[in-house]
Design an enzyme around this catalytic site. Structure first.
Site, PDB file in Angstrom:
ATOM      1  N   ALA A  44      56.737 -35.013 -16.082  1.00 15.05           N
ATOM      2  CA  ALA A  44      57.338 -33.993 -14.932  1.00 15.05           C
ATOM      3  C   ALA A  44      56.669 -33.859 -13.946  1.00 15.05           C
ATOM      4  O   ALA A  44      55.349 -33.296 -13.934  1.00 15.05           O
ATOM      5  CB  ALA A  44      57.427 -32.638 -15.906  1.00 15.05           C
ATOM      6  N   GLY A  46      57.579 -31.736 -11.249  1.00 13.54           N
ATOM      7  CA  GLY A  46      57.972 -30.547 -10.421  1.00 13.54           C
ATOM      8  C   GLY A  46      57.012 -29.249 -10.871  1.00 13.54           C
ATOM      9  O   GLY A  46      56.051 -28.901 -10.234  1.00 13.54           O
ATOM     10  N   GLU A 111      62.428 -25.180  -5.065  1.00 15.19           N
ATOM     11  CA  GLU A 111      62.982 -26.098  -5.397  1.00 15.19           C
ATOM     12  C   GLU A 111      64.911 -25.866  -5.262  1.00 15.19           C
ATOM     13  O   GLU A 111      64.708 -24.650  -5.223  1.00 15.19           O
ATOM     14  CB  GLU A 111      62.914 -26.846  -6.735  1.00 15.19           C
ATOM     15  CG  GLU A 111      61.482 -27.290  -6.724  1.00 15.19           C
ATOM     16  CD  GLU A 111      61.181 -27.975  -8.283  1.00 15.19           C
ATOM     17  OE1 GLU A 111      60.002 -28.687  -8.362  1.00 15.19           O
ATOM     18  OE2 GLU A 111      61.972 -28.006  -9.231  1.00 15.19           O
ATOM     19  N   ASP A 214      66.893 -39.993 -30.325  1.00 13.58           N
ATOM     20  CA  ASP A 214      66.639 -40.106 -31.648  1.00 13.58           C
ATOM     21  C   ASP A 214      67.041 -38.764 -32.461  1.00 13.58           C
ATOM     22  O   ASP A 214      67.718 -38.984 -33.584  1.00 13.58           O
ATOM     23  CB  ASP A 214      65.102 -40.597 -31.976  1.00 13.58           C
ATOM     24  CG  ASP A 214      64.987 -41.894 -31.082  1.00 13.58           C
ATOM     25  OD1 ASP A 214      65.752 -42.752 -30.794  1.00 13.58           O
ATOM     26  OD2 ASP A 214      63.518 -42.024 -30.887  1.00 13.58           O
ATOM     27  N   HIS A 235      69.002 -37.277 -11.537  1.00 13.91           N
ATOM     28  CA  HIS A 235      68.100 -36.914 -10.392  1.00 13.91           C
ATOM     29  C   HIS A 235      68.439 -37.528  -9.198  1.00 13.91           C
ATOM     30  O   HIS A 235      68.654 -38.719  -9.164  1.00 13.91           O
ATOM     31  CB  HIS A 235      66.614 -37.258 -11.009  1.00 13.91           C
ATOM     32  CG  HIS A 235      65.924 -36.342 -10.064  1.00 13.91           C
ATOM     33  ND1 HIS A 235      65.722 -36.790  -8.504  1.00 13.91           N
ATOM     34  CD2 HIS A 235      64.879 -35.430 -10.256  1.00 13.91           C
ATOM     35  CE1 HIS A 235      64.720 -35.905  -8.034  1.00 13.91           C
ATOM     36  NE2 HIS A 235      64.238 -35.166  -9.148  1.00 13.91           N
ATOM     37  N   ARG A 282      71.349 -30.262  -7.589  1.00 14.74           N
ATOM     38  CA  ARG A 282      70.956 -31.751  -7.852  1.00 14.74           C
ATOM     39  C   ARG A 282      72.455 -32.638  -8.155  1.00 14.74           C
ATOM     40  O   ARG A 282      72.824 -33.564  -7.507  1.00 14.74           O
ATOM     41  CB  ARG A 282      70.261 -31.802  -9.247  1.00 14.74           C
ATOM     42  CG  ARG A 282      68.986 -31.602  -8.884  1.00 14.74           C
ATOM     43  CD  ARG A 282      68.212 -32.012 -10.380  1.00 14.74           C
ATOM     44  NE  ARG A 282      66.580 -31.638 -10.238  1.00 14.74           N
ATOM     45  CZ  ARG A 282      65.842 -31.623 -11.008  1.00 14.74           C
ATOM     46  NH1 ARG A 282      66.020 -31.899 -12.294  1.00 14.74           N
ATOM     47  NH2 ARG A 282      64.315 -31.460 -10.737  1.00 14.74           N
ATOM     48  N   HIS A 343      68.594 -38.413 -15.332  1.00 16.51           N
ATOM     49  CA  HIS A 343      67.236 -37.379 -15.642  1.00 16.51           C
ATOM     50  C   HIS A 343      66.939 -36.566 -16.747  1.00 16.51           C
ATOM     51  O   HIS A 343      65.867 -36.301 -17.103  1.00 16.51           O
ATOM     52  CB  HIS A 343      66.910 -36.916 -14.078  1.00 16.51           C
ATOM     53  CG  HIS A 343      65.660 -36.113 -13.835  1.00 16.51           C
ATOM     54  ND1 HIS A 343      64.746 -36.889 -13.789  1.00 16.51           N
ATOM     55  CD2 HIS A 343      65.673 -34.735 -13.513  1.00 16.51           C
ATOM     56  CE1 HIS A 343      63.599 -35.632 -13.751  1.00 16.51           C
ATOM     57  NE2 HIS A 343      64.279 -34.652 -13.699  1.00 16.51           N
ATOM     58  N   GLU A 367      64.555 -30.544 -24.892  1.00 11.70           N
ATOM     59  CA  GLU A 367      65.678 -31.418 -24.300  1.00 11.70           C
ATOM     60  C   GLU A 367      66.393 -31.843 -25.473  1.00 11.70           C
ATOM     61  O   GLU A 367      67.863 -32.104 -25.250  1.00 11.70           O
ATOM     62  CB  GLU A 367      65.190 -32.541 -23.541  1.00 11.70           C
ATOM     63  CG  GLU A 367      66.059 -33.200 -22.735  1.00 11.70           C
ATOM     64  CD  GLU A 367      65.542 -34.374 -21.897  1.00 11.70           C
ATOM     65  OE1 GLU A 367      66.291 -34.880 -21.203  1.00 11.70           O
ATOM     66  OE2 GLU A 367      64.377 -34.422 -21.644  1.00 11.70           O
ATOM     67  N   ARG A 378      71.307 -28.099 -15.597  1.00 12.96           N
ATOM     68  CA  ARG A 378      70.101 -27.590 -15.628  1.00 12.96           C
ATOM     69  C   ARG A 378      69.330 -27.019 -13.818  1.00 12.96           C
ATOM     70  O   ARG A 378      69.542 -28.042 -13.426  1.00 12.96           O
ATOM     71  CB  ARG A 378      68.884 -28.523 -16.235  1.00 12.96           C
ATOM     72  CG  ARG A 378      67.660 -27.853 -16.098  1.00 12.96           C
ATOM     73  CD  ARG A 378      66.679 -28.999 -16.894  1.00 12.96           C
ATOM     74  NE  ARG A 378      66.590 -30.093 -16.217  1.00 12.96           N
ATOM     75  CZ  ARG A 378      65.319 -30.393 -15.465  1.00 12.96           C
ATOM     76  NH1 ARG A 378      64.651 -29.380 -15.230  1.00 12.96           N
ATOM     77  NH2 ARG A 378      65.359 -31.583 -14.950  1.00 12.96           N
TER      78      ARG A 378
END
Length: 525
Positions: A44, A46, A111, A214, A235, A282, A343, A367, A378
């Site tokens: 990550a 950001g 952002e 998984d 992304h 995004r 992303h 996640e 998100r």
């Protein structure tokens, strides 16, 4: 067999936060699929979103999250996470995360989708710093056992009890030990899934190699509801380089003034699509880039911040600047070639605000889960935040209800008496590639019913092959991942076909309108 009080699958922000909160009272085992720092957290760039700027408010952060999520968020969950953000930052500082500062205060960047500067960060490598701090604390704790190179196959449930039961309790997992080349059983009173997302179902993804869905697939097979899997965040700006896959160019490059331009003409195209231009959410930016690439037959578009002073660029993005220099791109004087890439998985295992799933003794955080925080898209830098808040929430609930959590009964060991070694590894590689390619082409940024149905037919065909393979051959890490990839792809396609509208990250040319009522897609096993 290995026994502990609590078993955590995943060694990223959510898993280690839960482990550190539980270790004061309990013996905790944390399993990682590869090395302890190989998950998405370390990647990550950001930062972590929190209301810390004078004039900013919780209400504003909540509103920004709801707008990005296209109204599909659960408001009470959003409030819960946002209000717990400053305390989470405080705890990370105490663990030694060296957040950037300006004088006495934390330095905040902004952002896309945020109405204020509220992203605390460590240069452009926040995740790495957070991962290191959490891992160091976990390694130093006598009650935490960290086990690397464990590929979890399935949850051990009531079905696996020596005296079979249909109660649906989760008692731990069966995991493939890479070093010993054998399957081992780990049992516990409570199990927390912190396995990350399903990004590797796509050809282009910024997710680490192990993000094969998984936890989502295992929870679904065990009987948990899965929700909102159609909302795959792409992304907008992944580096286009044929040798270096999945290197992300952080959102903050656009936040600090970067422009998206067409190669050749240098036309800045984002204002043609949205008044917020490069600072649009995004999904808007990714669709605009996808549109231009397809319309003009391009391989990539340009992200250009070379109009800013070179020192400004080098100071704000040291890691990215250095990495690109090694690849022959100087971002202080040249544009960066970028493409969208998968992303973030906004959907996942349904949990409540305590991180509880539908199955007794099983929790999820980060996640892998669908908590109601992200809705249909998100908001930037809310993901690490979710890991800290829900990692702690799950730990708190386990601690508070410890007396009600029964110890595990006798569980049957893994049985491979009826399988042989495979002589056809090529089948796995071929199927893996096929899934990722058709998911990219048919279930990507822009969808249609026809494309989704095509993907569904491919999945049905592959399922027969994979099930047959799984039934006859000894498990390997690749086979385990292939099985989970296929399950995840199926959940994504089924969810996407179910939604007869375009909302947030799910955009279909057959239903371009957004319906008045925002309703979660919930798949029931």
């Amino acid at each position: 067999m290995h026994e502990s009080d609590i078993l955590i699958i995943g060694s990223g922000a959510a898993g280690l936060t839960a482990a550190l909160n539980l270790a004061e009272r309990f013996k905790v085992t944390v399993l990682a699929k590869g090395a302890m720092n190989e998950g998405a957290t370390a990647w990550a760039q950001g930062g972590v979103a929190a209301v810390l700027e004078p004039g900013d408010t919780f209400d504003s952060h909540i509103e920004d999250t709801m707008i990005a999520g296209a109204g599909l968020n659960d408001r009470a969950t959003v409030e819960f996470v946002v209000e717990n953000a400053p305390a989470a930052i405080d705890r990370l500082e105490k663990l030694g995360v060296p957040f950037n500062t300006e004088g006495e205060a934390l330095h905040l960047t902004r952002e896309g989708g945020h109405s204020h500067r509220r992203i605390v960060h460590v240069n452009d490598a926040t995740g790495w710093a957070v991962q290191e701090a959490l891992l160091n604390a976990a390694r130093a704790h006598p009650n935490i056992t960290l086990v690397a190179d464990m590929v979890v196959i399935d949850l051990a449930t009531s079905r696996h009890e020596a005296r079979y039961s249909g109660a649906g309790n989760v008692w731990g997992v069966y995991a493939f030990n890479r070093a010993a080349n054998a399957v081992e059983l780990f049992t516990a009173r409570a199990t927390i899934l912190a396995t990350g997302g399903a990004g590797r179902t796509y050809l282009f993804s910024t997710a680490p190699r192990g993000a094969t869905g998984d936890g989502i697939a295992m929870a679904w097979r065990a009987g948990c509801r899965i929700s909102n899997m159609e909302f795959m965040q792409f992304h907008p700006t992944c580096l286009y380089n044929l040798d270096v896959k999945n290197f992300l160019i952080t959102e903050a490059v656009r936040g600090e003034g970067g422009h998206l331009k067409l190669p050749g003409t240098g036309h800045r195209f984002m204002p043609d699509f949205d008044p917020r231009a490069e600072l649009a959410p995004r999904d808007v930016v990714a669709r605009a880039i996808d549109h231009e690439i397809k319309r003009l037959g391009l391989d990539y578009v340009h992200l250009d911040i070379s109009h800013q002073p070179p020192e400004f660029v080098r100071t704000h993005f040291p890691m990215i600047h250095e990495k690109l220099l090694g690849l022959g791109v100087d971002m202080t004087t040249q544009p960066i070639p970028v493409v969208p890439a998968q992303h973030y998985t906004c959907g996942g295992v349904v949990i409540d605000r305590a991180g509880r799933t539908d199955l007794p003794h099983l929790y999820a955080a980060g996640e892998v889960s669908q908590s109601g925080l992200h809705g249909a898209n998100r908001l930037a830098s809310n993901s690490l935040l979710e890991c800290f808040v829900f990692g702690e929430a799950a730990a708190d609930d386990i601690s508070a209800n410890w007396g009600d959590l029964a110890p595990p009964p006798a569980i049957r060991p893994w049985d491979e008496s009826r399988v042989t070694h495979s002589d056809e590894e090529v089948v796995i590689k071929q199927n893996w590639t096929e899934i990722r390619r058709f998911m990219w082409n048919y279930v990507g940024i822009v969808r249609s019913t026809k494309r989704l149905e095509r993907a569904a037919r491919r999945i049905d065909m592959l399922r027969e092959e994979v099930n047959d393979y799984y039934g006859h051959f000894r498990v390997t890490p690749d086979l385990i991942e292939l099985r989970n990839l296929l399950e995840s792809a199926d959940l994504i396609v089924r969810s996407a076909l179910h939604r007869k509208e375009s909302r947030g990250l799910h955009y279909t040319i057959d239903y371009p309108e957004t319906l008045d009522a925002a309703i979660d897609t919930v798949l029931v096993p």
